[in-house]
Enzyme design. Structure first.
Site, PDB file in Angstrom:
ATOM      1  N   ASN A 154      36.272  42.554  37.468  1.00 55.10           N
ATOM      2  CA  ASN A 154      37.454  42.641  37.190  1.00 55.10           C
ATOM      3  C   ASN A 154      37.759  41.953  35.838  1.00 55.10           C
ATOM      4  O   ASN A 154      37.266  40.879  35.637  1.00 55.10           O
ATOM      5  CB  ASN A 154      38.405  42.123  38.164  1.00 55.10           C
ATOM      6  N   HIS A 173      41.338  39.511  32.770  1.00 55.20           N
ATOM      7  CA  HIS A 173      41.638  38.282  31.767  1.00 55.20           C
ATOM      8  C   HIS A 173      41.144  38.477  30.353  1.00 55.20           C
ATOM      9  O   HIS A 173      41.496  37.751  29.643  1.00 55.20           O
ATOM     10  CB  HIS A 173      40.807  37.242  32.573  1.00 55.20           C
ATOM     11  N   HIS A 225      43.288  46.540  35.983  1.00 49.76           N
ATOM     12  CA  HIS A 225      44.823  46.738  36.718  1.00 49.76           C
ATOM     13  C   HIS A 225      45.683  47.049  35.408  1.00 49.76           C
ATOM     14  O   HIS A 225      46.164  46.170  34.561  1.00 49.76           O
ATOM     15  CB  HIS A 225      44.896  45.392  37.266  1.00 49.76           C
ATOM     16  N   ARG A 245      49.202  47.161  34.869  1.00 47.81           N
ATOM     17  CA  ARG A 245      50.470  46.637  35.582  1.00 47.81           C
ATOM     18  C   ARG A 245      51.656  47.352  34.920  1.00 47.81           C
ATOM     19  O   ARG A 245      51.596  47.838  33.958  1.00 47.81           O
ATOM     20  CB  ARG A 245      50.647  45.268  35.261  1.00 47.81           C
ATOM     21  N   ARG A 292      51.157  43.907  30.977  1.00 49.23           N
ATOM     22  CA  ARG A 292      51.231  42.428  30.478  1.00 49.23           C
ATOM     23  C   ARG A 292      49.693  42.113  29.873  1.00 49.23           C
ATOM     24  O   ARG A 292      49.581  41.125  29.360  1.00 49.23           O
ATOM     25  CB  ARG A 292      51.667  41.432  31.489  1.00 49.23           C
ATOM     26  N   GLU A 297      43.237  49.399  39.289  1.00 46.04           N
ATOM     27  CA  GLU A 297      44.094  48.931  40.223  1.00 46.04           C
ATOM     28  C   GLU A 297      45.635  49.213  39.741  1.00 46.04           C
ATOM     29  O   GLU A 297      45.990  49.299  38.546  1.00 46.04           O
ATOM     30  CB  GLU A 297      43.994  47.438  40.187  1.00 46.04           C
ATOM     31  N   THR A 306      52.750  38.793  54.520  1.00 46.05           N
ATOM     32  CA  THR A 306      52.925  37.341  54.359  1.00 46.05           C
ATOM     33  C   THR A 306      51.732  36.731  53.526  1.00 46.05           C
ATOM     34  O   THR A 306      52.273  35.697  52.935  1.00 46.05           O
ATOM     35  CB  THR A 306      52.530  36.750  55.683  1.00 46.05           C
ATOM     36  N   GLU A 345      40.672  47.125  50.853  1.00 47.80           N
ATOM     37  CA  GLU A 345      40.318  45.977  50.184  1.00 47.80           C
ATOM     38  C   GLU A 345      40.832  44.811  50.864  1.00 47.80           C
ATOM     39  O   GLU A 345      42.238  44.669  50.723  1.00 47.80           O
ATOM     40  CB  GLU A 345      40.543  45.961  48.764  1.00 47.80           C
ATOM     41  N   HIS A 361      39.801  38.683  45.849  1.00 47.41           N
ATOM     42  CA  HIS A 361      40.914  37.767  45.386  1.00 47.41           C
ATOM     43  C   HIS A 361      40.314  36.333  45.752  1.00 47.41           C
ATOM     44  O   HIS A 361      40.220  36.102  46.750  1.00 47.41           O
ATOM     45  CB  HIS A 361      42.149  38.183  46.066  1.00 47.41           C
ATOM     46  N   GLY A 363      36.957  38.705  39.635  1.00 48.30           N
ATOM     47  CA  GLY A 363      37.347  38.685  38.351  1.00 48.30           C
ATOM     48  C   GLY A 363      37.303  37.100  37.693  1.00 48.30           C
ATOM     49  O   GLY A 363      36.510  36.791  36.902  1.00 48.30           O
TER      50      GLY A 363
HETATM   51  N1  PXP Z   1      41.103  42.628  44.070  1.00 51.83           N
HETATM   52  C1  PXP Z   1      42.325  42.733  43.762  1.00 51.83           C
HETATM   53  C2  PXP Z   1      43.012  43.764  44.433  1.00 51.83           C
HETATM   54  C3  PXP Z   1      43.042  41.963  42.975  1.00 51.83           C
HETATM   55  O1  PXP Z   1      44.151  42.367  42.387  1.00 51.83           O
HETATM   56  C4  PXP Z   1      42.275  41.003  42.167  1.00 51.83           C
HETATM   57  C5  PXP Z   1      43.080  40.088  41.276  1.00 51.83           C
HETATM   58  O2  PXP Z   1      43.387  40.872  39.978  1.00 51.83           O
HETATM   59  C6  PXP Z   1      40.877  40.802  42.431  1.00 51.83           C
HETATM   60  C7  PXP Z   1      40.474  41.325  43.290  1.00 51.83           C
HETATM   61  C8  PXP Z   1      40.277  39.781  42.025  1.00 51.83           C
HETATM   62  O3  PXP Z   1      40.586  38.663  41.929  1.00 51.83           O
HETATM   63  P1  PXP Z   1      39.856  37.278  41.317  1.00 51.83           P
HETATM   64  O4  PXP Z   1      40.580  37.343  39.932  1.00 51.83           O
HETATM   65  O5  PXP Z   1      40.687  36.094  42.053  1.00 51.83           O
HETATM   66  O6  PXP Z   1      38.591  37.225  41.314  1.00 51.83           O
END
Ligand code: PXP
Length: 250
Positions: free
Chosen positions: A10, A13, A55, A57, A61, A82, A113, A163, A204, A226
């Site tokens: 990902n 950033h 992603h 958004r 952003r 995403e 949650t 996922e 994530h 990411g």
């Molecule tokens: N998977 C999804 C669906 C996400 O939204 C994100 C964060 O944007 C990630 C994976 C990657 O998360 P991380 O940046 O914490 O590795």
């Protein structure tokens, strides 16, 4: 020999850093707009990324529409877009035609949650989005908590992939009891999802320390990672950061 789990990198950033300086600037203009998302995506590919995740958004952003089109045209591994189940981004997705789309919550009301997409509550909206994307050949995945009800709902609306949200597992690091509980939730969820025929990804909050326990569990098709990779890239470069993560996924 067991197959290794795939790595989706990902690179949101990278765009976040660009936007810190160049918000409002056309990313394809002649001035230097850096860092260059496509250049970094290519380095991630060189390091062994099996797919690139971006992603788009609703508030744009970090990634811009043009980033998605640039990636679509110029990377050689699959593009995973995403996105929220929202018209403004669905329109773009239908034009970009990514290989995969991962539907995520953006609005607090769409979140369960732990933070995954609430497919049970938003069944209709999610299933309409899955149908629109599937119709043009995009493979849809739903970013959900490791929760049986959410997994069942994903299956019922025809999403082929889920996922599993590993954020609660990652946040429990340092608290052995909580960690074991969250780990078990993921273990049970991956077994259940696979038993009903779903392909299972996860992501994530995974990092160079906590990822191995998830890999050892087995059953995952791809992990989407990411923050930790882009962070390590500041020290050793993205290609090497991706290579090191790939090493942990073997
Ligand atoms: N998977 C999804 C669906 C996400 O939204 C994100 C964060 O944007 C990630 C994976 C990657 O998360 P991380 O940046 O914490 O590795």
């Amino acid at each position: 020999m067991k197959n290794s789990v795939k790595l989706g990198v990902n690179i949101d950033h990278v765009a976040t850093l660009r936007q810190a300086r160049y918000r409002g600037v056309d990313i394809n203009s002649d001035i230097v707009v850096e860092p260059n998302v496509l250049e970094l995506a290519r380095l991630a590919e060189k390091g062994g990324a099996d797919s690139i995740t971006a992603h788009l958004r609703e508030d744009r952003r970090h990634m811009a529409d043009a980033d998605l089109f640039n990636l679509r045209e110029n990377i050689s591994v699959p593009l995973n877009m995403e996105m929220a189940c929202a018209e403004g981004v669905l329109e773009v997705a239908l034009k970009v035609r990514p290989d995969y789309a991962c539907l995520v919550p953006e609005n607090r009301l769409e979140i369960t949650t732990e933070g995954g997409l609430d497919v049970v509550l938003h069944r209709l909206k999610v299933s309409d989005t899955v149908a629109a994307l599937s119709n043009i050949g995009v493979v849809c995945s739903l970013f959900i908590d490791p929760d049986f009800k959410q997994i069942e709902a994903a299956k019922e609306i025809g999403a082929p992939v889920v996922e599993l949200h590993t954020g609660a597992y990652a946040n429990a690091w340092g608290n052995p009891q909580k960690l074991e509980r969250e780990f078990l939730r993921i273990k049970n969820a991956v077994e259940f999802a696979k038993s009903i025929g779903l392909t299972v990804n996860a992501g994530h909050g995974l990092n160079y320390v906590n990822v191995s326990k998830i890999v050892a569990l087995g059953g995952f098709n791809e992990l989407n990672i990411g923050h930790t990779i882009v962070s390590k890239a500041l020290v050793c470069g993205l290609e090497e950061a991706v290579r090191q993560m790939k090493g942990l996924l073997k």
